[in-house]
Write a protein that holds these residues in place. Sequence first.
Motif, PDB file in Angstrom:
ATOM      1  N   GLY A   1       6.595   0.671  -4.365  1.00 28.26           N
ATOM      2  CA  GLY A   1       5.602   0.081  -3.494  1.00 28.26           C
ATOM      3  C   GLY A   1       4.857  -1.057  -4.162  1.00 28.26           C
ATOM      4  O   GLY A   1       4.570  -2.083  -3.537  1.00 28.26           O
ATOM      5  N   GLN A   2       4.539  -0.893  -5.448  1.00 31.66           N
ATOM      6  CA  GLN A   2       3.861  -1.963  -6.180  1.00 31.66           C
ATOM      7  C   GLN A   2       4.780  -3.177  -6.329  1.00 31.66           C
ATOM      8  O   GLN A   2       4.330  -4.326  -6.193  1.00 31.66           O
ATOM      9  N   GLN A   3       6.063  -2.951  -6.590  1.00 28.40           N
ATOM     10  CA  GLN A   3       6.991  -4.072  -6.699  1.00 28.40           C
ATOM     11  C   GLN A   3       7.089  -4.842  -5.385  1.00 28.40           C
ATOM     12  O   GLN A   3       7.163  -6.078  -5.378  1.00 28.40           O
ATOM     13  N   GLN A   4       7.066  -4.129  -4.267  1.00 33.96           N
ATOM     14  CA  GLN A   4       7.126  -4.834  -2.996  1.00 33.96           C
ATOM     15  C   GLN A   4       5.858  -5.643  -2.768  1.00 33.96           C
ATOM     16  O   GLN A   4       5.910  -6.737  -2.193  1.00 33.96           O
ATOM     17  N   ARG A   5       4.723  -5.145  -3.220  1.00 26.89           N
ATOM     18  CA  ARG A   5       3.488  -5.925  -3.117  1.00 26.89           C
ATOM     19  C   ARG A   5       3.543  -7.159  -4.007  1.00 26.89           C
ATOM     20  O   ARG A   5       3.014  -8.226  -3.655  1.00 26.89           O
ATOM     21  N   VAL A   6       4.207  -7.061  -5.166  1.00 28.81           N
ATOM     22  CA  VAL A   6       4.427  -8.248  -5.998  1.00 28.81           C
ATOM     23  C   VAL A   6       5.298  -9.257  -5.242  1.00 28.81           C
ATOM     24  O   VAL A   6       5.044 -10.468  -5.287  1.00 28.81           O
ATOM     25  N   ALA A   7       6.305  -8.758  -4.547  1.00 28.96           N
ATOM     26  CA  ALA A   7       7.157  -9.658  -3.757  1.00 28.96           C
ATOM     27  C   ALA A   7       6.349 -10.358  -2.670  1.00 28.96           C
ATOM     28  O   ALA A   7       6.581 -11.534  -2.363  1.00 28.96           O
ATOM     29  N   VAL A   8       5.396  -9.647  -2.084  1.00 25.11           N
ATOM     30  CA  VAL A   8       4.517 -10.278  -1.089  1.00 25.11           C
ATOM     31  C   VAL A   8       3.666 -11.357  -1.753  1.00 25.11           C
ATOM     32  O   VAL A   8       3.495 -12.460  -1.211  1.00 25.11           O
ATOM     33  N   ALA A   9       3.126 -11.065  -2.941  1.00 23.57           N
ATOM     34  CA  ALA A   9       2.337 -12.057  -3.670  1.00 23.57           C
ATOM     35  C   ALA A   9       3.182 -13.279  -4.006  1.00 23.57           C
ATOM     36  O   ALA A   9       2.705 -14.425  -3.919  1.00 23.57           O
ATOM     37  N   ARG A  10       4.422 -13.063  -4.403  1.00 24.03           N
ATOM     38  CA  ARG A  10       5.333 -14.185  -4.691  1.00 24.03           C
ATOM     39  C   ARG A  10       5.539 -15.048  -3.449  1.00 24.03           C
ATOM     40  O   ARG A  10       5.555 -16.281  -3.527  1.00 24.03           O
ATOM     41  N   ALA A  11       5.679 -14.395  -2.286  1.00 21.02           N
ATOM     42  CA  ALA A  11       5.818 -15.147  -1.037  1.00 21.02           C
ATOM     43  C   ALA A  11       4.556 -15.945  -0.737  1.00 21.02           C
ATOM     44  O   ALA A  11       4.625 -17.097  -0.279  1.00 21.02           O
ATOM     45  N   LEU A  12       3.387 -15.362  -0.996  1.00 21.79           N
ATOM     46  CA  LEU A  12       2.140 -16.089  -0.788  1.00 21.79           C
ATOM     47  C   LEU A  12       2.052 -17.308  -1.694  1.00 21.79           C
ATOM     48  O   LEU A  12       1.549 -18.364  -1.292  1.00 21.79           O
ATOM     49  N   CYS A  13       2.557 -17.181  -2.922  1.00 22.91           N
ATOM     50  CA  CYS A  13       2.509 -18.292  -3.876  1.00 22.91           C
ATOM     51  C   CYS A  13       3.418 -19.444  -3.434  1.00 22.91           C
ATOM     52  O   CYS A  13       3.261 -20.570  -3.909  1.00 22.91           O
ATOM     53  N   GLN A  14       4.326 -19.156  -2.531  1.00 17.21           N
ATOM     54  CA  GLN A  14       5.181 -20.219  -1.988  1.00 17.21           C
ATOM     55  C   GLN A  14       4.397 -21.122  -1.030  1.00 17.21           C
ATOM     56  O   GLN A  14       4.826 -22.221  -0.718  1.00 17.21           O
ATOM     57  N   ARG A  15       3.256 -20.650  -0.545  1.00 17.26           N
ATOM     58  CA  ARG A  15       2.370 -21.393   0.360  1.00 17.26           C
ATOM     59  C   ARG A  15       2.977 -21.589   1.755  1.00 17.26           C
ATOM     60  O   ARG A  15       2.571 -22.502   2.475  1.00 17.26           O
ATOM     61  N   SER A  16       3.929 -20.784   2.127  1.00 14.44           N
ATOM     62  CA  SER A  16       4.498 -20.869   3.465  1.00 14.44           C
ATOM     63  C   SER A  16       3.542 -20.231   4.457  1.00 14.44           C
ATOM     64  O   SER A  16       2.839 -19.271   4.140  1.00 14.44           O
ATOM     65  N   ARG A  17       3.551 -20.743   5.669  1.00 16.81           N
ATOM     66  CA  ARG A  17       2.717 -20.183   6.737  1.00 16.81           C
ATOM     67  C   ARG A  17       3.461 -19.125   7.533  1.00 16.81           C
ATOM     68  O   ARG A  17       2.895 -18.486   8.411  1.00 16.81           O
ATOM     69  N   VAL A  18       4.753 -18.949   7.240  1.00 14.15           N
ATOM     70  CA  VAL A  18       5.577 -17.957   7.929  1.00 14.15           C
ATOM     71  C   VAL A  18       6.196 -17.034   6.891  1.00 14.15           C
ATOM     72  O   VAL A  18       6.830 -17.498   5.938  1.00 14.15           O
ATOM     73  N   LEU A  19       6.015 -15.724   7.055  1.00 15.50           N
ATOM     74  CA  LEU A  19       6.641 -14.721   6.199  1.00 15.50           C
ATOM     75  C   LEU A  19       7.695 -13.979   7.009  1.00 15.50           C
ATOM     76  O   LEU A  19       7.409 -13.494   8.110  1.00 15.50           O
ATOM     77  N   LEU A  20       8.892 -13.879   6.453  1.00 12.08           N
ATOM     78  CA  LEU A  20       9.991 -13.144   7.074  1.00 12.08           C
ATOM     79  C   LEU A  20      10.320 -11.962   6.176  1.00 12.08           C
ATOM     80  O   LEU A  20      10.714 -12.145   5.020  1.00 12.08           O
ATOM     81  N   ALA A  21      10.144 -10.755   6.690  1.00 11.95           N
ATOM     82  CA  ALA A  21      10.339  -9.542   5.900  1.00 11.95           C
ATOM     83  C   ALA A  21      11.468  -8.724   6.497  1.00 11.95           C
ATOM     84  O   ALA A  21      11.362  -8.239   7.625  1.00 11.95           O
ATOM     85  N   ASP A  22      12.555  -8.551   5.748  1.00  7.70           N
ATOM     86  CA  ASP A  22      13.741  -7.854   6.240  1.00  7.70           C
ATOM     87  C   ASP A  22      13.745  -6.425   5.712  1.00  7.70           C
ATOM     88  O   ASP A  22      14.058  -6.181   4.556  1.00  7.70           O
ATOM     89  N   GLU A  23      13.350  -5.484   6.579  1.00  7.48           N
ATOM     90  CA  GLU A  23      13.269  -4.071   6.222  1.00  7.48           C
ATOM     91  C   GLU A  23      12.509  -3.880   4.900  1.00  7.48           C
ATOM     92  O   GLU A  23      13.011  -3.260   3.961  1.00  7.48           O
ATOM     93  N   PRO A  24      11.281  -4.388   4.821  1.00  4.34           N
ATOM     94  CA  PRO A  24      10.579  -4.394   3.537  1.00  4.34           C
ATOM     95  C   PRO A  24      10.139  -3.027   3.051  1.00  4.34           C
ATOM     96  O   PRO A  24       9.737  -2.893   1.892  1.00  4.34           O
ATOM     97  N   VAL A  25      10.184  -1.999   3.904  1.00  3.52           N
ATOM     98  CA  VAL A  25       9.673  -0.684   3.486  1.00  3.52           C
ATOM     99  C   VAL A  25      10.716   0.417   3.588  1.00  3.52           C
ATOM    100  O   VAL A  25      10.394   1.578   3.342  1.00  3.52           O
ATOM    101  N   SER A  26      11.951   0.085   3.909  1.00  2.13           N
ATOM    102  CA  SER A  26      12.941   1.144   4.153  1.00  2.13           C
ATOM    103  C   SER A  26      13.306   1.905   2.878  1.00  2.13           C
ATOM    104  O   SER A  26      13.777   3.038   2.956  1.00  2.13           O
ATOM    105  N   ALA A  27      13.072   1.303   1.705  1.00  5.57           N
ATOM    106  CA  ALA A  27      13.383   1.992   0.451  1.00  5.57           C
ATOM    107  C   ALA A  27      12.157   2.655  -0.166  1.00  5.57           C
ATOM    108  O   ALA A  27      12.237   3.185  -1.277  1.00  5.57           O
ATOM    109  N   LEU A  28      11.016   2.642   0.548  1.00  2.00           N
ATOM    110  CA  LEU A  28       9.769   3.156  -0.004  1.00  2.00           C
ATOM    111  C   LEU A  28       9.434   4.525   0.572  1.00  2.00           C
ATOM    112  O   LEU A  28       9.874   4.877   1.668  1.00  2.00           O
ATOM    113  N   ASP A  29       8.618   5.277  -0.169  1.00  2.00           N
ATOM    114  CA  ASP A  29       8.138   6.551   0.359  1.00  2.00           C
ATOM    115  C   ASP A  29       7.122   6.271   1.468  1.00  2.00           C
ATOM    116  O   ASP A  29       6.610   5.153   1.596  1.00  2.00           O
ATOM    117  N   PRO A  30       6.821   7.268   2.311  1.00  5.31           N
ATOM    118  CA  PRO A  30       5.958   7.016   3.473  1.00  5.31           C
ATOM    119  C   PRO A  30       4.599   6.414   3.133  1.00  5.31           C
ATOM    120  O   PRO A  30       4.122   5.518   3.834  1.00  5.31           O
TER     121      PRO A  30
END
Length: 236
Positions: free
Chosen positions: A138-167
């Motif tokens: 879960g923390q690694q996926q949040r890092v991936a979100v931070a990396r996407a934010l650092c790209q400065r894009s106004r659109v985020l596309l997330a492909d099954e971002p939580v299917s490998a995570l616990d509830p």
Amino acid sequence: MLALSGISVHFGDRQVLHEADVTVAEGELLAVLGANGSGKSTLLRAAAGLVPHTGAVTVSGRERGRLDVALIFQQIHLVRRRSVLDNVCAGALGRLPLRESLVPALFPRAVREEAMACLDRVGLADRAHDRAGSLSGGQQQRVAVARALCQRSRVLLADEPVSALDPAAAEQVLALLAELAHAERLAVLAVLHQPELAARHADRIVGLRDGHVVLDGDPGQPVGSLYSYPVLETTS
């Protein structure tokens, strides 16, 4: 913010998307639901320009550019031996000169400060100098979100971002994406397998069946039609 108009995708003789029309507004988290093989990940990849397609993809009314969208995947793709901060700085690579983009030590101070702000935004500034591989899923996926934010894009596309995570981690990541959409006025399109998560966190859902958009509307509506018959349902 993001508009997909008449998107069709063929893989050989097989058509996997049929003239799909999907929009995501500024400040909105849109969840795309559907059974396996319904075309939902193909829709996201068409939006990102990763698969050949017909139809138009626009961001803020103009043709999508290379840096207009940021991607978050199920497989998180962090460099596990590098620091969390270096991984987030990688989001800025598309706007850096070649020399600075090749060696993490050459990331400018401004980029590192921006990356730290992005990590703080996802609640992980205190792990900035840890190895990425030492974090939970879960923390690694949040890092991936931070990396996407650092790209400065106004659109985020997330492909099954939580299917490998616990509830619990899945709830945290979806809540984070929703909060970023609302607070930062981003357009977030998330492909999900979990209708219950979409109902709790999405502002709107789009449902696909056999490559057709069959549902578009309120996240609280029944989603049985995604798995039974292709009848378009909308809510005002």
